[in-house]
Design an enzyme around this catalytic site. Structure first.
Site, PDB file in Angstrom:
ATOM      1  N   HIS A  16       0.839  -1.205   0.000  1.00 54.40           N
ATOM      2  CA  HIS A  16       0.000   0.000   0.000  1.00 54.40           C
ATOM      3  C   HIS A  16       0.874   1.256   0.000  1.00 54.40           C
ATOM      4  O   HIS A  16       0.630   2.196  -0.766  1.00 54.40           O
ATOM      5  CB  HIS A  16      -0.911  -0.035   1.235  1.00 54.40           C
ATOM      6  CG  HIS A  16      -1.729   1.197   1.446  1.00 54.40           C
ATOM      7  ND1 HIS A  16      -3.047   1.298   1.041  1.00 54.40           N
ATOM      8  CD2 HIS A  16      -1.422   2.393   2.034  1.00 54.40           C
ATOM      9  CE1 HIS A  16      -3.510   2.490   1.368  1.00 54.40           C
ATOM     10  NE2 HIS A  16      -2.544   3.173   1.979  1.00 54.40           N
ATOM     11  N   GLU A  17       1.895   1.263   0.845  1.00 58.82           N
ATOM     12  CA  GLU A  17       2.777   2.434   0.923  1.00 58.82           C
ATOM     13  C   GLU A  17       3.613   2.587  -0.347  1.00 58.82           C
ATOM     14  O   GLU A  17       3.824   3.703  -0.840  1.00 58.82           O
ATOM     15  CB  GLU A  17       3.674   2.336   2.159  1.00 58.82           C
ATOM     16  CG  GLU A  17       2.941   2.228   3.483  1.00 58.82           C
ATOM     17  CD  GLU A  17       1.913   3.332   3.692  1.00 58.82           C
ATOM     18  OE1 GLU A  17       2.101   4.443   3.149  1.00 58.82           O
ATOM     19  OE2 GLU A  17       0.909   3.080   4.389  1.00 58.82           O
ATOM     20  N   GLU A  39      -6.401   6.853  -1.134  1.00 61.51           N
ATOM     21  CA  GLU A  39      -6.337   5.643  -0.313  1.00 61.51           C
ATOM     22  C   GLU A  39      -6.959   4.456  -1.048  1.00 61.51           C
ATOM     23  O   GLU A  39      -6.430   3.341  -1.004  1.00 61.51           O
ATOM     24  CB  GLU A  39      -7.041   5.866   1.029  1.00 61.51           C
ATOM     25  CG  GLU A  39      -6.299   6.781   1.990  1.00 61.51           C
ATOM     26  CD  GLU A  39      -4.910   6.269   2.330  1.00 61.51           C
ATOM     27  OE1 GLU A  39      -4.758   5.051   2.561  1.00 61.51           O
ATOM     28  OE2 GLU A  39      -3.977   7.095   2.348  1.00 61.51           O
ATOM     29  N   HIS A  56       1.504   4.222  -2.923  1.00 63.56           N
ATOM     30  CA  HIS A  56       1.430   5.679  -2.748  1.00 63.56           C
ATOM     31  C   HIS A  56       2.612   6.358  -3.442  1.00 63.56           C
ATOM     32  O   HIS A  56       2.453   7.374  -4.125  1.00 63.56           O
ATOM     33  CB  HIS A  56       1.453   6.034  -1.260  1.00 63.56           C
ATOM     34  CG  HIS A  56       0.109   6.059  -0.610  1.00 63.56           C
ATOM     35  ND1 HIS A  56      -0.972   6.721  -1.143  1.00 63.56           N
ATOM     36  CD2 HIS A  56      -0.328   5.515   0.563  1.00 63.56           C
ATOM     37  CE1 HIS A  56      -2.018   6.582  -0.339  1.00 63.56           C
ATOM     38  NE2 HIS A  56      -1.652   5.854   0.700  1.00 63.56           N
TER      39      HIS A  56
END
Length: 293
Positions: free
Chosen positions: A139-140, A222, A143
């Site tokens: 997820h990071e 997100e 980003h």
């Protein structure tokens, strides 16, 4: 760089058009051009300084320690996993840090895709399985690959600029109206006290409205980072990670850090002011494939 240039040109174009409209309607003062420049410098300047210093400020805020050489198997796993995911996502290996916090959390920051940082809490390492942690790391990394930090900074810069510019213009009009013939007084802003009070009130009000715009984008990104994590680590792992976040302590990170973290604060007056969508909505979006590309 192309993204930054396009945002800056768009912002400049809108400001110029707005200035021309003011000029044509005759409500512009001789200081509007200077105000446009000042608003741009303050609006974008603060946002870009924060972006350039983001890694240093984030590490300082949470007391994080960058892993230079892995000291144990967990740190080695972190580095290996992020290295693999970064290669899959087409970005340079970010710095990796660990910080002490009881909540399950992680964040990514940095001024560029190829000069970024991923940090994880000790609460995450202690309470998540490897599969769940892998999904959070993905997820990071997503980003970073999506350029979310830069885009968020540009959006913040634009709304800051317009909040300053429009509130000062309206304050100038209000002060001039309340002081009568301002040109005779030789003060283009009219009554200085009225100008100051009105501009401060308007900046506060417009700032609250503008925050709903930045928070909308934060929630939107997100969903896309969750979808990116599903591609890198698998949707079931990402869903399991989000389910695990429900069991976490309320995030302990500073409010200024919340938009960066995977686990945002759940308590807010309205979802409009939340930096993260509710966890159930994120899980539903993953299951439906709504944000899958």
């Amino acid at each position: 760089m192309m993204r930054i240039a396009l945002f800056l040109l768009t912002n400049l174009g809108v400001m110029v058009v707005f200035g021309l409209i003011l000029s044509l309607t005759g409500i512009q003062s001789s200081s509007v051009m200077g105000l446009m420049i000042m608003a741009g410098l303050f609006g974008f300047g603060g946002a870009f300084v924060s972006l350039l210093m983001s890694k240093w400020m984030a590490l300082r805020s949470v007391g994080g320690e960058v892993i230079e050489q892995p000291r144990n198997e967990t740190e080695r796993w972190l580095l290996d996993t992020i290295a693999k995911q970064s290669q899959q996502a087409g970005i340079a290996m970010p710095q990796v840090a660990i910080y002490h916090a009881p909540d399950i959390n992680a964040f990514a920051t940095g001024a560029r895709r190829d000069a970024s940082l991923v940090a994880v809490s000790t609460g995450l390492l202690q309470n998540m399985s490897r599969d769940e942690a892998e999904a959070v790391l993905a997820h990071e990394v997503s980003h970073i690959a999506n350029g979310d930090m830069v885009t968020m900074t540009l959006i913040q810069g634009i709304v800051n600029t317009f909040v300053i510019f429009i509130s000062r213009i309206l304050a100038q009009l209000a002060a001039g109206f309340m002081s009568g013939d301002r040109e005779e007084e030789g003060n283009s802003n009219g009554n200085p006290m009225v100008y100051f009070v009105v501009s401060m009130v308007l900046e506060l009000v417009f700032g609250i409205v503008a925050s709903t715009i930045t928070m909308w984008f934060s929630r939107h990104r997100e969903f896309h980072a969750d979808a990116g994590a599903a591609r890198l680590a698998g949707s079931e792992k990402m869903i399991a990670a989000l389910q695990r976040l429900k069991t976490s302590y309320e995030p302990q990170e500073a409010s200024s850090m919340m938009a960066l973290c995977i686990n945002g604060k759940s308590k807010s007056i309205s979802e409009l002011f939340m930096s993260h969508p509710p966890l159930d909505k994120r899980i539903e979006a993953l299951r439906s494939g709504q944000y899958a590309r």
